[in-house]
Design a protein around this motif. Structure first.
Motif, PDB file in Angstrom:
ATOM      1  N   LEU A   1       0.867  -1.179   0.000  1.00 35.44           N
ATOM      2  CA  LEU A   1       0.000   0.000   0.000  1.00 35.44           C
ATOM      3  C   LEU A   1       0.904   1.230   0.000  1.00 35.44           C
ATOM      4  N   LYS A   2       0.865   1.983  -1.075  1.00 41.50           N
ATOM      5  CA  LYS A   2       1.738   3.154  -1.217  1.00 41.50           C
ATOM      6  C   LYS A   2       1.046   4.381  -0.623  1.00 41.50           C
ATOM      7  N   ILE A   3       1.743   5.054   0.294  1.00 42.90           N
ATOM      8  CA  ILE A   3       1.183   6.249   0.937  1.00 42.90           C
ATOM      9  C   ILE A   3       2.169   7.409   0.748  1.00 42.90           C
ATOM     10  N   PRO A   4       1.887   8.323  -0.188  1.00 43.66           N
ATOM     11  CA  PRO A   4       2.795   9.458  -0.407  1.00 43.66           C
ATOM     12  C   PRO A   4       2.823  10.382   0.806  1.00 43.66           C
ATOM     13  N   PRO A   5       3.823  11.263   0.898  1.00 43.60           N
ATOM     14  CA  PRO A   5       3.889  12.222   2.016  1.00 43.60           C
ATOM     15  C   PRO A   5       2.668  13.134   2.033  1.00 43.60           C
ATOM     16  N   ASP A   6       2.305  13.595   3.225  1.00 47.65           N
ATOM     17  CA  ASP A   6       1.185  14.517   3.430  1.00 47.65           C
ATOM     18  C   ASP A   6      -0.163  13.934   3.011  1.00 47.65           C
ATOM     19  N   CYS A   7      -0.234  12.608   2.950  1.00 47.41           N
ATOM     20  CA  CYS A   7      -1.498  11.940   2.676  1.00 47.41           C
ATOM     21  C   CYS A   7      -1.898  11.124   3.906  1.00 47.41           C
ATOM     22  N   THR A   8      -3.183  10.914   4.086  1.00 45.77           N
ATOM     23  CA  THR A   8      -3.663  10.137   5.222  1.00 45.77           C
ATOM     24  C   THR A   8      -4.405   8.909   4.722  1.00 45.77           C
ATOM     25  N   THR A   9      -4.732   8.009   5.636  1.00 44.43           N
ATOM     26  CA  THR A   9      -5.400   6.756   5.264  1.00 44.43           C
ATOM     27  C   THR A   9      -6.734   6.646   5.994  1.00 44.43           C
TER      28      THR A   9
ATOM     29  N   SER B   1      -7.158  -7.881  -1.880  1.00 40.29           N
ATOM     30  CA  SER B   1      -6.444  -7.860  -0.593  1.00 40.29           C
ATOM     31  C   SER B   1      -7.120  -6.838   0.310  1.00 40.29           C
ATOM     32  N   GLN B   2      -6.619  -6.738   1.559  1.00 38.49           N
ATOM     33  CA  GLN B   2      -7.168  -5.751   2.490  1.00 38.49           C
ATOM     34  C   GLN B   2      -6.932  -4.326   2.003  1.00 38.49           C
ATOM     35  N   ALA B   3      -5.885  -4.149   1.187  1.00 38.42           N
ATOM     36  CA  ALA B   3      -5.574  -2.800   0.695  1.00 38.42           C
ATOM     37  C   ALA B   3      -6.736  -2.211  -0.095  1.00 38.42           C
ATOM     38  N   ALA B   4      -7.602  -3.073  -0.641  1.00 42.86           N
ATOM     39  CA  ALA B   4      -8.770  -2.589  -1.389  1.00 42.86           C
ATOM     40  C   ALA B   4      -9.760  -1.872  -0.482  1.00 42.86           C
ATOM     41  N   GLY B   5      -9.645  -2.046   0.836  1.00 45.29           N
ATOM     42  CA  GLY B   5     -10.543  -1.392   1.778  1.00 45.29           C
ATOM     43  C   GLY B   5     -10.032  -0.056   2.290  1.00 45.29           C
ATOM     44  N   ILE B   6      -8.861   0.387   1.781  1.00 46.61           N
ATOM     45  CA  ILE B   6      -8.228   1.608   2.279  1.00 46.61           C
ATOM     46  C   ILE B   6      -8.248   2.698   1.206  1.00 46.61           C
ATOM     47  N   THR B   7      -8.614   3.892   1.613  1.00 45.49           N
ATOM     48  CA  THR B   7      -8.510   5.069   0.744  1.00 45.49           C
ATOM     49  C   THR B   7      -7.316   5.896   1.194  1.00 45.49           C
ATOM     50  N   VAL B   8      -6.413   6.168   0.267  1.00 37.59           N
ATOM     51  CA  VAL B   8      -5.291   7.072   0.547  1.00 37.59           C
ATOM     52  C   VAL B   8      -5.705   8.451   0.051  1.00 37.59           C
ATOM     53  N   THR B   9      -5.813   9.402   0.959  1.00 38.11           N
ATOM     54  CA  THR B   9      -6.304  10.731   0.590  1.00 38.11           C
ATOM     55  C   THR B   9      -5.247  11.485  -0.216  1.00 38.11           C
ATOM     56  N   ARG B  10      -5.696  12.511  -0.895  1.00 39.26           N
ATOM     57  CA  ARG B  10      -4.735  13.302  -1.684  1.00 39.26           C
ATOM     58  C   ARG B  10      -3.934  14.222  -0.767  1.00 39.26           C
ATOM     59  N   ASP B  11      -2.859  14.756  -1.301  1.00 39.92           N
ATOM     60  CA  ASP B  11      -1.965  15.644  -0.563  1.00 39.92           C
ATOM     61  C   ASP B  11      -2.750  16.835  -0.008  1.00 39.92           C
TER      62      ASP B  11
ATOM     63  N   THR C   1     -11.952  19.610   0.511  1.00 38.31           N
ATOM     64  CA  THR C   1     -11.322  18.329   0.843  1.00 38.31           C
ATOM     65  C   THR C   1     -12.338  17.206   0.714  1.00 38.31           C
ATOM     66  N   GLN C   2     -11.826  16.027   0.376  1.00 38.48           N
ATOM     67  CA  GLN C   2     -12.671  14.835   0.292  1.00 38.48           C
ATOM     68  C   GLN C   2     -12.446  13.914   1.492  1.00 38.48           C
ATOM     69  N   ARG C   3     -11.634  14.384   2.425  1.00 40.03           N
ATOM     70  CA  ARG C   3     -11.313  13.543   3.584  1.00 40.03           C
ATOM     71  C   ARG C   3     -12.480  13.460   4.560  1.00 40.03           C
ATOM     72  N   SER C   4     -12.487  12.389   5.342  1.00 37.73           N
ATOM     73  CA  SER C   4     -13.547  12.179   6.335  1.00 37.73           C
ATOM     74  C   SER C   4     -13.009  12.169   7.759  1.00 37.73           C
ATOM     75  N   VAL C   5     -11.694  12.131   7.919  1.00 37.54           N
ATOM     76  CA  VAL C   5     -11.076  12.049   9.250  1.00 37.54           C
ATOM     77  C   VAL C   5     -10.134  13.237   9.421  1.00 37.54           C
ATOM     78  N   PHE C   6     -10.298  13.950  10.530  1.00 42.74           N
ATOM     79  CA  PHE C   6      -9.492  15.148  10.781  1.00 42.74           C
ATOM     80  C   PHE C   6      -8.870  15.053  12.171  1.00 42.74           C
ATOM     81  N   ARG C   7      -7.628  15.476  12.229  1.00 43.71           N
ATOM     82  CA  ARG C   7      -6.871  15.361  13.489  1.00 43.71           C
ATOM     83  C   ARG C   7      -6.731  16.723  14.150  1.00 43.71           C
ATOM     84  N   CYS C   8      -7.053  16.753  15.430  1.00 46.08           N
ATOM     85  CA  CYS C   8      -6.900  17.953  16.247  1.00 46.08           C
ATOM     86  C   CYS C   8      -5.921  17.649  17.370  1.00 46.08           C
ATOM     87  N   ASN C   9      -4.786  18.329  17.384  1.00 44.93           N
ATOM     88  CA  ASN C   9      -3.835  18.173  18.476  1.00 44.93           C
ATOM     89  C   ASN C   9      -4.173  19.166  19.586  1.00 44.93           C
ATOM     90  N   VAL C  10      -4.251  18.657  20.799  1.00 47.13           N
ATOM     91  CA  VAL C  10      -4.695  19.450  21.952  1.00 47.13           C
ATOM     92  C   VAL C  10      -3.490  19.777  22.828  1.00 47.13           C
TER      93      VAL C  10
END
Length: 567
Positions: free
Chosen positions: A246-254, A349-359, A369-378
């Protein structure tokens, strides 16, 4: 390609091993036999198992840790069979797969000999079966038990006709005819009790069938099943199966995609026996019974939503999977492998169940954005209320809970999104790249502590003042009397100066469930980092963002109850 390396060691010289090789290749007995035959490779397309076979004429004496075939050659020179003499030797050494008598001169059993050799390598009996006990070995039983449980889609302990046909199609690419299915069940009925129940195959019956296959020399059937479900020659799940590329480029999330969520919902439904939309400790152990270890510890209960009994709810269950996918996608692939995702969902494979978001840079450029998960650092100093802020997101007020992560859903413009809160340890001098990488920053200070705001101001000025990450200031413990902060300016003036929204009052010291409005605001900021500060200060903007949140939350829960009510 799979290569079978066949070594033919003699106990004494001139036993005819070179003649065997020459007869196989030329299909006639050689008049002149060389001292040793050259190494040859038989192409895959002319072998029954469709694998290339490398043959070496070897003249040493050794006991390798590979399957052996015991060959009685020159059977044309005797009038009686030597099998009665040979069988005790075969039973004495477990690495001997089978015995065969042949004749290089008469071409008797020559092709069969090499077929058995291929079969011994590709489908060895040793790892599966113990001849002394006349039963399958523990590792084989363990693997087949997992396969049964994965294939038991409704978790009733029985493989019904539909489940058996799916299993058959999965492993052998063809369904069983109704009569063939009945014949199989009748064989089980005649041989063991409790092998068939409610016209379905029990685990006991399933294991009996595979024991029968092995005892009748059809262990390739069992090996086909094992390999289809990811097992290697040592009956361990293969690394290539558990960790597909599963290839995950920099600045992309899963993230999990729609099909993966549907699969995980079906797994939840399968194990939520009492239909209370939560997993009791027993139900959770049953769900993870197909794992080699328990993947979720007690910390998960403090990271996601639970019910009044502390059991992980349906929403909390999906949230934990979302968290794992975001933070450690390799672990997620492994877990999906244990559950049999690629097999049940009929994916490569299981990789078919993963979306790698764009940069993320592209998201900023396109202002969407098309992402569904967002990270908030507290961020916040010790005692500022960070842990309470995380737990309030899960619907808890002042309680003794501790987790550095909290994840749940929020609704922005009517869209369900996941917000992942991460409490950063307040050591100002040791903030790592992971501590700083996020979609939105939350800076928390204690209104009752005059020195609490200073930490937030320092973190902002050193790490986020010049970044494009949106920040929000939280004035926590707002139920307590507010004390002037010992800093050069007030928190409100600080926010105005740095074009941040004004500090948001927050307390988790309430009798009711804490409000989720502030988390909707954080998600909105994470989704729209390009929005101007003027818009962020506008009450109309926040009202548009949060509209429908409660309605969608209630509707989502109600829809799940409707969907799972019928089995």
């Amino acid at each position: 390609s799979v290569f079978s390396f066949l070594f033919l060691p003699p106990s004494t010289a001139k036993v005819g091993k070179t003649s065997l090789i020459m007869s196989l290749v030329s299909e006639e007995f050689p008049d002149v036999v060389p001292y040793r035959a050259e190494e040859i490779t038989i192409p895959a397309d002319v072998t029954p198992e469709r694998v290339p076979t490398h043959i070496v004429d070897y003249s040493g004496i050794f006991r390798p840790r590979v399957p052996l075939i015991l060959v009685g050659n020159k059977s044309d020179l005797v009038e009686h069979s030597s099998m009665e003499t040979i069988l005790p030797i075969m039973n004495q050494y477990s690495e001997i797969e089978t015995c065969v008598e042949c004749s290089a001169k008469n071409l008797k059993n020559i092709s069969e000999l090499f077929y058995y050799a291929q079969k011994a390598v590709l489908h060895p009996t040793g790892p599966l079966y113990c001849p002394e006990k006349k039963d399958m070995k523990p590792l084989c039983i363990k693997a087949l038990t997992r396969i049964f449980k994965v294939s038991d889609l409704d978790n009733d302990g029985i493989l019904n006709d539909n489940e058996l046909n799916l299993f058959q199609r999965t492993c052998f690419n063809t369904p069983l005819a109704p009569q063939a299915l009945e014949d199989v069940k009748n064989v089980v009925r005649k041989n063991i009790n409790d092998g068939v129940c409610d016209n379905g195959l029990t685990l006991k019956g399933f294991l009996f069938l595979h024991t029968l296959f092995i005892q009748r020399g059809r262990h390739e059937t069992t090996w086909t099943v094992l390999r289809r479900f990811g097992y290697d020659d040592d009956l361990e799940l293969h690394q290539d199966y558990l960790f597909p590329p599963l290839k995950i480029p920099p600045d992309c999330t899963t993230e999990l995609n729609h099909n993966a969520y549907l699969f995980l919902q079906s797994v939840f439904d399968k194990h939520d026996k009492d239909r209370d939309c939560a997993l009791s400790p027993e139900e959770l152990r049953d769900l993870f019974d197909v794992f080699p270890y328990m993947p979720w510890g007690p910390d998960v209960n403090n990271t996601v939503c639970t019910n009044d009994q502390g059991w992980i709810t349906y929403q909390g269950y999906l949230s934990q999977w979302t968290l794992t996918t975001y933070l450690d996608v390799q672990r997620c692939l492994e877990y999906l492998g244990y559950l049999g995702y690629s097999i049940i969902a009929e994916q490569e494979s299981q990789a078919a169940g993963i979306t790698v978001t764009r940069d993320k840079k592209i998201d900023l450029q396109k202002k969407q954005t098309q992402r569904s998960v967002f990270r908030c650092n507290v961020f916040g100093d010790i005692g500022s209320g960070k842990s309470g802020f995380l737990q309030a997101f899960l619907g808890r007020n002042l309680m003794e809970h501790r987790s550095y992560y909290a994840i749940s859903t929020t609704y922005v413009y009517g869209q369900e999104k996941y917000l992942l809160l991460h409490e950063v340890f307040p050591d100002f001098d040791y903030l790592s790249d992971a501590d700083l990488a996020c979609d939105v920053v939350c800076l928390i200070y204690d209104v009752s502590n005059p020195h609490s705001f200073e930490y937030c101001a320092k973190v902002f000025k050193q790490y986020f003042m010049d970044s494009k990450v949106p920040c929000m200031m939280i004035s926590a413990k707002s139920d307590l009397p507010e004390i002037k902060q010992m800093y050069g300016c007030s928190p409100l003036d600080f926010c105005r100066k740095h074009k941040m929204p004004p500090p948001q009052s927050f307390t988790c010291n309430t009798a009711a469930v804490p409000s989720k409005d502030i988390y909707t605001k954080l998600t909105t900021m994470a989704m729209h980092p390009h929005v101007s500060q003027a818009d962020l200060k506008s009450s109309t903007f926040w009202l548009r963002a949060s509209v429908g949140a409660t309605v969608f939350a209630v509707l989502g829960f109600a829809m799940y109850r409707v969907l799972v009510k019928p089995r």
